[in-house]
Design an enzyme around this catalytic site. Structure first.
Site, PDB file in Angstrom:
ATOM      1  N   GLU A 135     -56.490  88.245  38.337  1.00 40.32           N
ATOM      2  CA  GLU A 135     -57.477  88.242  37.259  1.00 40.32           C
ATOM      3  C   GLU A 135     -58.284  89.533  37.268  1.00 40.32           C
ATOM      4  O   GLU A 135     -58.457  90.156  38.315  1.00 40.32           O
ATOM      5  CB  GLU A 135     -58.408  87.045  37.431  1.00 40.32           C
ATOM      6  CG  GLU A 135     -57.669  85.724  37.357  1.00 40.32           C
ATOM      7  CD  GLU A 135     -58.575  84.548  37.663  1.00 40.32           C
ATOM      8  OE1 GLU A 135     -58.877  83.808  36.733  1.00 40.32           O
ATOM      9  OE2 GLU A 135     -58.971  84.383  38.820  1.00 40.32           O
ATOM     10  N   TYR A 163     -47.953  92.020  36.071  1.00 37.49           N
ATOM     11  CA  TYR A 163     -47.510  90.926  35.206  1.00 37.49           C
ATOM     12  C   TYR A 163     -46.082  91.169  34.716  1.00 37.49           C
ATOM     13  O   TYR A 163     -45.369  90.246  34.362  1.00 37.49           O
ATOM     14  CB  TYR A 163     -48.435  90.808  34.001  1.00 37.49           C
ATOM     15  CG  TYR A 163     -49.755  90.139  34.309  1.00 37.49           C
ATOM     16  CD1 TYR A 163     -49.965  88.810  33.958  1.00 37.49           C
ATOM     17  CD2 TYR A 163     -50.785  90.822  34.943  1.00 37.49           C
ATOM     18  CE1 TYR A 163     -51.160  88.180  34.225  1.00 37.49           C
ATOM     19  CE2 TYR A 163     -51.991  90.201  35.219  1.00 37.49           C
ATOM     20  CZ  TYR A 163     -52.173  88.882  34.862  1.00 37.49           C
ATOM     21  OH  TYR A 163     -53.358  88.261  35.135  1.00 37.49           O
ATOM     22  N   VAL A 214     -53.422  87.229  18.213  1.00 35.97           N
ATOM     23  CA  VAL A 214     -53.562  85.849  18.661  1.00 35.97           C
ATOM     24  C   VAL A 214     -54.799  85.801  19.555  1.00 35.97           C
ATOM     25  O   VAL A 214     -54.852  86.502  20.569  1.00 35.97           O
ATOM     26  CB  VAL A 214     -52.325  85.384  19.452  1.00 35.97           C
ATOM     27  CG1 VAL A 214     -52.470  83.921  19.854  1.00 35.97           C
ATOM     28  CG2 VAL A 214     -51.055  85.578  18.623  1.00 35.97           C
ATOM     29  N   ASN A 218     -60.368  82.997  22.477  1.00 35.27           N
ATOM     30  CA  ASN A 218     -61.742  83.111  22.924  1.00 35.27           C
ATOM     31  C   ASN A 218     -62.406  84.308  22.231  1.00 35.27           C
ATOM     32  O   ASN A 218     -62.499  85.384  22.802  1.00 35.27           O
ATOM     33  CB  ASN A 218     -61.704  83.280  24.455  1.00 35.27           C
ATOM     34  CG  ASN A 218     -63.072  83.391  25.055  1.00 35.27           C
ATOM     35  OD1 ASN A 218     -64.058  82.945  24.491  1.00 35.27           O
ATOM     36  ND2 ASN A 218     -63.134  84.007  26.235  1.00 35.27           N
ATOM     37  N   GLU A 275     -49.476  89.835  30.343  1.00 37.05           N
ATOM     38  CA  GLU A 275     -48.300  89.399  29.586  1.00 37.05           C
ATOM     39  C   GLU A 275     -48.462  89.631  28.081  1.00 37.05           C
ATOM     40  O   GLU A 275     -47.489  89.563  27.350  1.00 37.05           O
ATOM     41  CB  GLU A 275     -47.976  87.929  29.881  1.00 37.05           C
ATOM     42  CG  GLU A 275     -48.863  86.886  29.208  1.00 37.05           C
ATOM     43  CD  GLU A 275     -50.258  86.776  29.784  1.00 37.05           C
ATOM     44  OE1 GLU A 275     -50.486  87.287  30.908  1.00 37.05           O
ATOM     45  OE2 GLU A 275     -51.131  86.184  29.128  1.00 37.05           O
ATOM     46  N   LYS A 276     -49.670  89.963  27.637  1.00 38.06           N
ATOM     47  CA  LYS A 276     -49.835  90.305  26.221  1.00 38.06           C
ATOM     48  C   LYS A 276     -48.947  91.493  25.858  1.00 38.06           C
ATOM     49  O   LYS A 276     -48.392  91.544  24.770  1.00 38.06           O
ATOM     50  CB  LYS A 276     -51.293  90.650  25.918  1.00 38.06           C
ATOM     51  CG  LYS A 276     -52.233  89.464  25.978  1.00 38.06           C
ATOM     52  CD  LYS A 276     -53.625  89.867  25.538  1.00 38.06           C
ATOM     53  CE  LYS A 276     -54.528  88.664  25.366  1.00 38.06           C
ATOM     54  NZ  LYS A 276     -54.957  88.084  26.650  1.00 38.06           N
TER      55      LYS A 276
END
Ligand SMILES: *[C@@H]1O[C@H](CO)[C@@H](O)[C@H](O)[C@H]1NC(C)=O
Ligand SMILES: *[C@@H]1O[C@H](CO)[C@@H](O)[C@H](O)[C@H]1NC(C)=O
Ligand SMILES: *[C@@H]1O[C@H](CO)[C@@H](O)[C@H](O)[C@H]1NC(C)=O
Ligand SMILES: *[C@@H]1O[C@H](CO)[C@@H](O)[C@H](O)[C@H]1NC(C)=O
Ligand SMILES: *[C@@H]1O[C@H](CO)[C@@H](O)[C@H](O)[C@H]1NC(C)=O
Length: 350
Positions: free
Chosen positions: A123, A154, A179, A182, A242-243
Site C-alpha cells: 500500500e 503489481y 473508473v 472513492n 494494477e490500474k
C-alpha cells in the site's frame, strides 16, 4: 530426485533472472546481467521464510513445496507456523496489521543469529500510519519500490518469447474512461478529471457515479475506450498499481497516468505505452492531444507497438511475492537495519 531438482533449478535460472534483475530502469531490462549459479544456490540449503500472519487475515495453502511447484523457485521453504521461528531465515510482517496494532512483533522471542525481520507492504504510505515505533527492528523491506530489498511490483513487462501478432484494439466507442469509487473533490486526480472534462468527454464508471462495474465487466468496458485514466490515489514513489498493469494494458486502452512522477513510470513501463499528465503544460493541452490522437489511427496505433516486444506479467498472489525473497536472498546485504523506517517509507518520489 535431488540431482534432477538441481538440474532443473539450473535450467530455471535464466528465465528467473529475467524476473529478478528488474530494479535497474527500463532500458537495462533488455540486457540480462550475467548471473552465476552460486548466486542461485542459497548456499546449498533451503531458505526458510516465515510469514508471521497473513495480510488482511486471508490465508492461503502452503502445502507441498509451494515456491517450487507454483513458481519454479528452488530451495525456498515458505511456512506460517510460528513454532518454526527458531529455524526461520526471514520472518515477514505485513504493515497494515502492525500499524493498526492488531498484530505485534514477537519481542518475547530471542532472535536467532542472522535471522532477518522483513517489513512488507503493497500500500501507499498513509499519513495516519505512524511507523516511528518500528525504528531499528527491521532488516529488510518488501514492497513495490524499486529501492526495496525485495521489490514486489503489481506488474512488470517481460520480453515476449513468441512473436505473436498483437491484436490492435478496435471497436472503440468512448474517448476517455475513468473508473472511480472513492471520489474526493480535493484530490489532484479529481481536479484533473474536472478540468479534462471541460475540454473533452470523459465517461465515468464506479461507485461514485452509481455506474458500478462488476470485475468481469471491467476489462471489456475499458477496452471500448481509447484512453483510460489510470490515476493512482497517491503520488508516492514507485506506486504504480494494477490500474496500469491490468486495467489499462489488458483492456487495450492507452493509459493516461497520474501518481508518481514521469521518471518512475519510465523506469518500469515501455516507452510510448502511456501518457503522463505531467508531460503537458495544462490539462486543456492534454485533452486536445488525446482528441487528436484518437482521430489519427496511425499515431494512436504507435501506443501499442510495445506489445510486439513485451508482455505484461501481473503479481497478485502473496505466495509468489514471498517466494521471491529466496531468489534474492543471496544478494541481500549481510547486515542491515532500518533505523528510521518512517522516513524510508515516506521518501518522496523524484
Ligand atoms: C510471543 O508473543 C507472540 C505474539 O506476539 C505469541 O504468539 C507467542 O505465543 C509468544 N511466545 C511466547 C513463548 O511467549
Ligand atoms: C509518530 O509517533 C511518535 C511517537 O511514537 C511521535 O513522536 C511522532 O511525532 C509521530 N509522527 C507523526 C508523523 O505523527
Ligand atoms: C463492439 O462493441 C459493441 C458495444 O459497444 C458490442 O455490442 C459489439 O459486439 C462489439 N463488436 C465487436 C466485434 O467486438
Ligand atoms: C484546473 O483548472 C483551474 C482553473 O482553470 C486551475 O486553476 C487549476 O490549477 C487546474 N487544476 C489542475 C490540476 O490542472
Ligand atoms: C537485524 O536487526 C537487528 C536489530 O533489530 C540487528 O541486531 C541484527 O544484527 C540485524 N540482522 C541482520 C542480518 O542484519
Amino acid at each position: 530426485m535431488k540431482k534432477s531438482r538441481l538440474l532443473l533449478s539450473f535450467l530455471c535460472a535464466v528465465p528467473l533472472c529475467l524476473l529478478n534483475v528488474w530494479s535497474g530502469g527500463f532500458q537495462t531490462h533488455t540486457a540480462v546481467s550475467p548471473i552465476t549459479i552460486s548466486s542461485w544456490s542459497n548456499g546449498g540449503r533451503n531458505v526458510t521464510i516465515l510469514l508471521w500472519f497473513w495480510p488482511f487475515g486471508r490465508s492461503m495453502s502452503l502445502k507441498g513445496d509451494v515456491c517450487w511447484d507454483l513458481y519454479s523457485i528452488p530451495r525456498c521453504r515458505l511456512v506460517d507456523q510460528r513454532s518454526l521461528f527458531p529455524e526461520a531465515d526471514v520472518v515477514v510482517f505485513h504493515n497494515r496489521e502492525l500499524v493498526q496494532g492488531r498484530q505485534k512483533l514477537p519481542f518475547n522471542l530471542s532472535r536467532p543469529q542472522g535471522q532477518r525481520w522483513a517489513w512488507m507492504s503493497l500500500e501507499a504510505p498513509v499519513p495516519e500510519g505512524n511507523l516511528s515505533q518500528f525504528a531499528h527492528f527491521f532488516n529488510m523491506t518488501i514492497t513495490y519500490r524499486r529501492d526495496a530489498d525485495v521489490t514486489v511490483p503489481y506488474g512488470e513487462v517481460l520480453p515476449k518469447v513468441d512473436e505473436g501478432v498483437e491484436d490492435f484494439p478496435q471497436n472503440k466507442s468512448a474517448l476517455v474512461c475513468w473508473v472511480i469509487s472513492n471520489y474526493r473533490s480535493q484530490h489532484k486526480r479529481s481536479q484533473v478529471y474536472r478540468n479534462l472534462s471541460e475540454t473533452i468527454s470523459v465517461k465515468v464508471y464506479g461507485r461514485w457515479t452509481k455506474k458500478h462495474l462488476t470485475s468481469r465487466a471491467l476489462i471489456p468496458t475499458i477496452s471500448r475506450c481509447y484512453f483510460y485514466l489510470a490515476f493512482e490515489n497517491s503520488d508516492s514513489k514507485d506506486y504504480i498499481t494494477e490500474k496500469l498493469w491490468r486495467n489499462a494494458y489488458q483492456g487495450g486502452a492507452v493509459p493516461v497516468v497520474l501518481g508518481p512522477g514521469v521518471d518512475d513510470y519510465k523506469a518500469v513501463a515501455p516507452p510510448k505505452s502511456f501518457i503522463h499528465v505531467d508531460e503537458f503544460a495544462s490539462v486543456k493541452e492534454l485533452g486536445e492531444y488525446l482528441q487528436q490522437l484518437a482521430e489519427d489511427k496511425k499515431r494512436y496505433r504507435e501506443y501499442f507497438r510495445w506489445k510486439h516486444e513485451w508482455r505484461v506479467k501481473l503479481y497478485t498472489d502473496w505466495r509468489e511475492r514471498l517466494c521471491r525473497i529466496c531468489s534474492q536472498y543471496d544478494s541481500l546485504p549481510s547486515h542491515r537495519v532500518y533505523p528510521d523506517l518512517e522516513a524510508w517509507v515516506n521518501a518522496v518520489s523524484t
